[in-house]
Design a protein around this motif. Structure first.
Motif, PDB file in Angstrom:
ATOM      1  N   ARG A   7       0.848  -1.193   0.000  1.00 30.27           N
ATOM      2  CA  ARG A   7       0.000   0.000   0.000  1.00 30.27           C
ATOM      3  C   ARG A   7       0.876   1.233   0.000  1.00 30.27           C
ATOM      4  N   SER A   8       0.399   2.241  -0.653  1.00 29.32           N
ATOM      5  CA  SER A   8       1.111   3.513  -0.683  1.00 29.32           C
ATOM      6  C   SER A   8       0.328   4.527   0.133  1.00 29.32           C
ATOM      7  N   LEU A   9       1.075   5.360   0.828  1.00 29.28           N
ATOM      8  CA  LEU A   9       0.471   6.409   1.628  1.00 29.28           C
ATOM      9  C   LEU A   9       1.025   7.736   1.121  1.00 29.28           C
ATOM     10  N   TRP A  10       0.145   8.671   0.806  1.00 31.21           N
ATOM     11  CA  TRP A  10       0.546   9.974   0.291  1.00 31.21           C
ATOM     12  C   TRP A  10       0.147  11.045   1.291  1.00 31.21           C
ATOM     13  N   LEU A  11       1.098  11.865   1.664  1.00 30.60           N
ATOM     14  CA  LEU A  11       0.846  12.987   2.561  1.00 30.60           C
ATOM     15  C   LEU A  11       1.255  14.271   1.856  1.00 30.60           C
ATOM     16  N   THR A  12       0.553  15.326   2.135  1.00 29.35           N
ATOM     17  CA  THR A  12       0.931  16.623   1.594  1.00 29.35           C
ATOM     18  C   THR A  12       1.199  17.547   2.773  1.00 29.35           C
TER      19      THR A  12
END
Length: 163
Positions: A7-12
């Protein structure tokens, strides 16, 4: 297929620090000036409450008047930067650098608080800002800021010899 399980987790985030040194962390400045004393007070108050036989489930840090402990901001390994990055709060929040103990050196060392808004926007070199330790001595570290393509500020922490 194992790739389907990853799984990939994207944060900004608006600001993040890139550690070019490898032994520094960032923490919120200002209220952390007395972290060691507050942690000692915290231990003393906690042992007092425990001596009164108060169950841990009933201990509420607000009711017990326990100070909050000091912690560093989260740091992660970055494939893109090939270095450790630290997620930073708003540019208005003061930050301290914390140098970790290495090579048998005892303890850690903290910088004077600084704001990311005060770091110059440049490509490093002689325009970088020197970072001072709490005793106002110059450290061997400097900082500069770059604007990434995602409207984020990258705060680069570099050693003196890179300049």
């Amino acid at each position: 297929d194992p790739q389907e399980l990853v799984r990939s987790l994207w944060l900004t985030v608006r600001n993040f620090a890139v550690d070019h040194i490898g032994d520094v962390l960032c923490e919120q400045g200002g209220h952390n000036a007395h972290c060691t004393n507050k942690n000692n007070e915290n231990k003393q108050k906690l042992s007092w409450w425990k001596s009164k036989k108060v169950p841990a489930s009933k201990l509420d840090s607000k009711k017990a008047n326990l100070p909050l402990s000091c912690q560093q901001f989260s740091a992660f390994s970055s494939k893109h930067h090939r270095r450790r990055i630290t997620l930073l709060p708003s540019s208005m929040v003061p930050i301290n650098l914390v140098r970790l103990a290495t090579n048998g050196t005892d303890g850690t060392r903290r910088s004077l608080p600084f704001h990311t808004k005060d770091i110059p926007l440049c490509d490093g070199g002689v325009e970088s800002s020197p970072i001072k330790w709490k005793d106002s001595q110059l450290s061997e570290y400097f900082a500069y800021k770059k604007l990434s393509s995602n409207c984020q500020f990258e705060i680069h922490i570099i050693p003196e010899f890179v300049i």
